[in-house]
Motif scaffolding. Structure first.
Motif, PDB file in Angstrom:
ATOM      1  N   ILE A  17       0.860  -1.180   0.000  1.00 39.59           N
ATOM      2  CA  ILE A  17       0.000   0.000   0.000  1.00 39.59           C
ATOM      3  C   ILE A  17       0.897   1.231   0.000  1.00 39.59           C
ATOM      4  O   ILE A  17       2.010   1.197   0.511  1.00 39.59           O
ATOM      5  CB  ILE A  17      -0.979   0.039   1.196  1.00 39.59           C
ATOM      6  N   SER A  18       0.392   2.294  -0.601  1.00 39.23           N
ATOM      7  CA  SER A  18       1.137   3.551  -0.586  1.00 39.23           C
ATOM      8  C   SER A  18       0.438   4.504   0.370  1.00 39.23           C
ATOM      9  O   SER A  18      -0.787   4.609   0.391  1.00 39.23           O
ATOM     10  CB  SER A  18       1.216   4.162  -1.986  1.00 39.23           C
ATOM     11  N   VAL A  19       1.251   5.151   1.183  1.00 35.88           N
ATOM     12  CA  VAL A  19       0.766   6.131   2.149  1.00 35.88           C
ATOM     13  C   VAL A  19       1.613   7.382   1.931  1.00 35.88           C
ATOM     14  O   VAL A  19       2.797   7.401   2.262  1.00 35.88           O
ATOM     15  CB  VAL A  19       0.917   5.626   3.605  1.00 35.88           C
ATOM     16  N   LEU A  20       0.987   8.376   1.322  1.00 40.49           N
ATOM     17  CA  LEU A  20       1.703   9.585   0.909  1.00 40.49           C
ATOM     18  C   LEU A  20       2.879   9.165   0.045  1.00 40.49           C
ATOM     19  O   LEU A  20       2.683   8.598  -1.018  1.00 40.49           O
ATOM     20  CB  LEU A  20       2.088  10.427   2.121  1.00 40.49           C
ATOM     21  N   ASP A  21       4.117   9.362   0.457  1.00 40.80           N
ATOM     22  CA  ASP A  21       5.272   9.015  -0.376  1.00 40.80           C
ATOM     23  C   ASP A  21       5.963   7.728   0.071  1.00 40.80           C
ATOM     24  O   ASP A  21       7.044   7.416  -0.403  1.00 40.80           O
ATOM     25  CB  ASP A  21       6.266  10.169  -0.387  1.00 40.80           C
ATOM     26  N   LYS A  22       5.343   6.947   0.951  1.00 39.15           N
ATOM     27  CA  LYS A  22       5.957   5.728   1.470  1.00 39.15           C
ATOM     28  C   LYS A  22       5.228   4.488   0.961  1.00 39.15           C
ATOM     29  O   LYS A  22       4.040   4.521   0.676  1.00 39.15           O
ATOM     30  CB  LYS A  22       5.935   5.719   2.999  1.00 39.15           C
ATOM     31  N   VAL A  23       5.984   3.388   0.861  1.00 43.03           N
ATOM     32  CA  VAL A  23       5.424   2.104   0.458  1.00 43.03           C
ATOM     33  C   VAL A  23       5.510   1.152   1.643  1.00 43.03           C
ATOM     34  O   VAL A  23       6.562   1.024   2.274  1.00 43.03           O
ATOM     35  CB  VAL A  23       6.201   1.512  -0.749  1.00 43.03           C
ATOM     36  N   SER A  44      10.453   2.437  -3.372  1.00 43.49           N
ATOM     37  CA  SER A  44       9.726   3.591  -3.895  1.00 43.49           C
ATOM     38  C   SER A  44       8.533   3.063  -4.690  1.00 43.49           C
ATOM     39  O   SER A  44       8.475   1.872  -5.030  1.00 43.49           O
ATOM     40  CB  SER A  44      10.623   4.440  -4.793  1.00 43.49           C
ATOM     41  N   ILE A  45       7.611   3.936  -5.003  1.00 43.16           N
ATOM     42  CA  ILE A  45       6.436   3.532  -5.762  1.00 43.16           C
ATOM     43  C   ILE A  45       6.832   2.938  -7.107  1.00 43.16           C
ATOM     44  O   ILE A  45       6.214   1.988  -7.583  1.00 43.16           O
ATOM     45  CB  ILE A  45       5.474   4.734  -5.918  1.00 43.16           C
ATOM     46  N   SER A  51       0.115  -3.470 -10.351  1.00 46.52           N
ATOM     47  CA  SER A  51      -0.974  -4.388  -9.996  1.00 46.52           C
ATOM     48  C   SER A  51      -0.912  -4.835  -8.535  1.00 46.52           C
ATOM     49  O   SER A  51      -1.889  -5.362  -8.008  1.00 46.52           O
ATOM     50  CB  SER A  51      -0.946  -5.616 -10.899  1.00 46.52           C
ATOM     51  N   GLU A  52       0.215  -4.621  -7.866  1.00 46.93           N
ATOM     52  CA  GLU A  52       0.398  -5.045  -6.479  1.00 46.93           C
ATOM     53  C   GLU A  52       0.347  -3.886  -5.488  1.00 46.93           C
ATOM     54  O   GLU A  52       0.399  -4.092  -4.287  1.00 46.93           O
ATOM     55  CB  GLU A  52       1.727  -5.783  -6.324  1.00 46.93           C
ATOM     56  N   LEU A  53       0.249  -2.655  -5.979  1.00 49.60           N
ATOM     57  CA  LEU A  53       0.292  -1.469  -5.124  1.00 49.60           C
ATOM     58  C   LEU A  53      -1.080  -0.798  -5.086  1.00 49.60           C
ATOM     59  O   LEU A  53      -1.664  -0.492  -6.124  1.00 49.60           O
ATOM     60  CB  LEU A  53       1.327  -0.475  -5.650  1.00 49.60           C
TER      61      LEU A  53
END
Length: 87
Positions: A17-23, A44-45, A51-53
């Motif tokens: 999952i991405s939260v702001l600029d973090k994975v 990084s994103i 498909s996994e993020l």
């Protein structure tokens, strides 16, 4: 038991999952209880297949537990978080 948990996560394709600029790597999803737990990575994103993020906003009805690199955890009330971080 770990294999069973990984299979459940792998079957959903929700690995990060991405939260702001973090994975964060998803380590547990409980669909019945609307609970997700994820651990911060140094990825990084661009390092993660699209498909996994999933963006954290997808889990607006969930309680989300985020664990940082130091092992400290924070449980987020998603409705409140989304109100504070909406663009």
């Amino acid at each position: 038991m770990r294999t069973r948990r990984n299979q459940a996560i792998n079957n959903t394709k929700i690995k990060y999952i991405s939260v702001l600029d973090k994975v964060y790597e998803v380590i547990s999803i409980q669909w019945l209880h609307s609970y997700l737990e994820a651990r911060e990575t140094d990825l990084s994103i661009d390092d993660v297949p699209e498909s996994e993020l999933w963006d954290i906003s997808y889990f607006e009805d969930f309680r989300v537990r985020l664990v940082n690199r130091k092992g400290e955890a924070k449980i987020i009330d998603m409705a409140e978080w989304l109100d504070q971080h909406s663009l």
